[in-house]
Design a protein around this motif. Structure first.
Motif, mmCIF file in Angstrom:
data_model
loop_
_atom_site.group_PDB
_atom_site.id
_atom_site.type_symbol
_atom_site.label_atom_id
_atom_site.label_comp_id
_atom_site.label_asym_id
_atom_site.label_seq_id
_atom_site.Cartn_x
_atom_site.Cartn_y
_atom_site.Cartn_z
ATOM 1 N N CYS A 46 -2.473 63.796 32.470
ATOM 2 C CA CYS A 46 -2.154 65.228 32.425
ATOM 3 C C CYS A 46 -0.919 65.482 31.564
ATOM 4 C CB CYS A 46 -1.947 65.754 33.837
ATOM 5 S SG CYS A 46 -1.695 67.542 33.914
ATOM 6 N N ARG A 47 0.113 64.666 31.758
ATOM 7 C CA ARG A 47 1.335 64.830 30.982
ATOM 8 C C ARG A 47 1.068 64.592 29.491
ATOM 9 N NH1 ARG A 47 6.102 60.834 31.726
ATOM 10 N NH2 ARG A 47 4.691 60.302 33.381
ATOM 11 N N ALA A 48 0.294 63.550 29.172
ATOM 12 C CA ALA A 48 -0.023 63.259 27.776
ATOM 13 C C ALA A 48 -0.826 64.400 27.152
ATOM 14 C CB ALA A 48 -0.794 61.947 27.675
ATOM 15 N N ALA A 49 -1.760 64.957 27.915
ATOM 16 C CA ALA A 49 -2.565 66.070 27.405
ATOM 17 C C ALA A 49 -1.693 67.282 27.111
ATOM 18 C CB ALA A 49 -3.652 66.432 28.406
ATOM 19 N N LYS A 50 -0.761 67.583 28.002
ATOM 20 C CA LYS A 50 0.143 68.714 27.777
ATOM 21 C C LYS A 50 1.020 68.479 26.552
ATOM 22 C CE LYS A 50 0.411 70.342 32.530
ATOM 23 N NZ LYS A 50 1.263 70.507 33.713
ATOM 24 N N GLU A 51 1.541 67.268 26.411
ATOM 25 C CA GLU A 51 2.394 66.955 25.262
ATOM 26 C C GLU A 51 1.621 67.064 23.956
ATOM 27 O OE1 GLU A 51 3.905 63.061 26.119
ATOM 28 O OE2 GLU A 51 5.321 63.803 27.630
ATOM 29 N N GLN A 52 0.405 66.545 23.938
ATOM 30 C CA GLN A 52 -0.396 66.590 22.714
ATOM 31 C C GLN A 52 -0.845 68.012 22.386
ATOM 32 O OE1 GLN A 52 -0.753 64.028 20.523
ATOM 33 N NE2 GLN A 52 0.741 63.121 21.915
ATOM 34 N N THR A 53 -1.157 68.787 23.410
ATOM 35 C CA THR A 53 -1.531 70.180 23.188
ATOM 36 C C THR A 53 -0.373 70.946 22.571
ATOM 37 O OG1 THR A 53 -3.089 70.127 25.030
ATOM 38 C CG2 THR A 53 -2.358 72.287 24.301
ATOM 39 N N ALA A 54 0.832 70.732 23.092
ATOM 40 C CA ALA A 54 2.011 71.399 22.530
ATOM 41 C C ALA A 54 2.253 70.930 21.103
ATOM 42 C CB ALA A 54 3.236 71.116 23.399
ATOM 43 N N LYS A 55 2.090 69.654 20.857
ATOM 44 C CA LYS A 55 2.330 69.096 19.528
ATOM 45 C C LYS A 55 1.355 69.653 18.500
ATOM 46 C CE LYS A 55 2.424 64.678 17.072
ATOM 47 N NZ LYS A 55 2.315 63.210 17.237
ATOM 48 N N TRP A 56 0.099 69.777 18.889
ATOM 49 C CA TRP A 56 -0.935 70.187 17.945
ATOM 50 C C TRP A 56 -1.390 71.630 18.150
ATOM 51 C CZ3 TRP A 56 -1.407 67.004 14.056
ATOM 52 C CH2 TRP A 56 -1.076 65.677 14.235
ATOM 53 N N ASN A 57 -0.588 72.438 18.817
ATOM 54 C CA ASN A 57 -0.977 73.805 19.137
ATOM 55 C C ASN A 57 -1.320 74.626 17.903
ATOM 56 O OD1 ASN A 57 -1.417 75.938 21.004
ATOM 57 N ND2 ASN A 57 0.497 76.852 20.317
#
Length: 64
Positions: A46-57
């Protein structure tokens, strides 16, 4: 520790324990063990998904 369950859950727990030939306590301990084993991995994902979503938003928005 005391665990209070609704009547329907208590009945289901009793039936499951009888079906498996173990105590209700053993069924509950198995459930807790499974939860504790699963939770850290799910939290990491979940944390990795949130970080990647923010990074590639920005890119994700353009691809919509």
């Amino acid at each position: 520790m005391k665990l209070r369950l609704r009547d329907d859950r208590m009945e289901a727990l009793q039936q499951r324990a009888e079906l498996e030939g173990i105590s209700m306590r053993a069924v509950i301990l198995r459930a807790v063990d499974a939860y504790l084993a699963r939770t850290p991995h799910e939290a990491l994902v979940c944390r990795a998904a949130k970080e990647q979503t923010a990074k590639w938003n920005g890119l994700l928005e353009r691809l919509k």
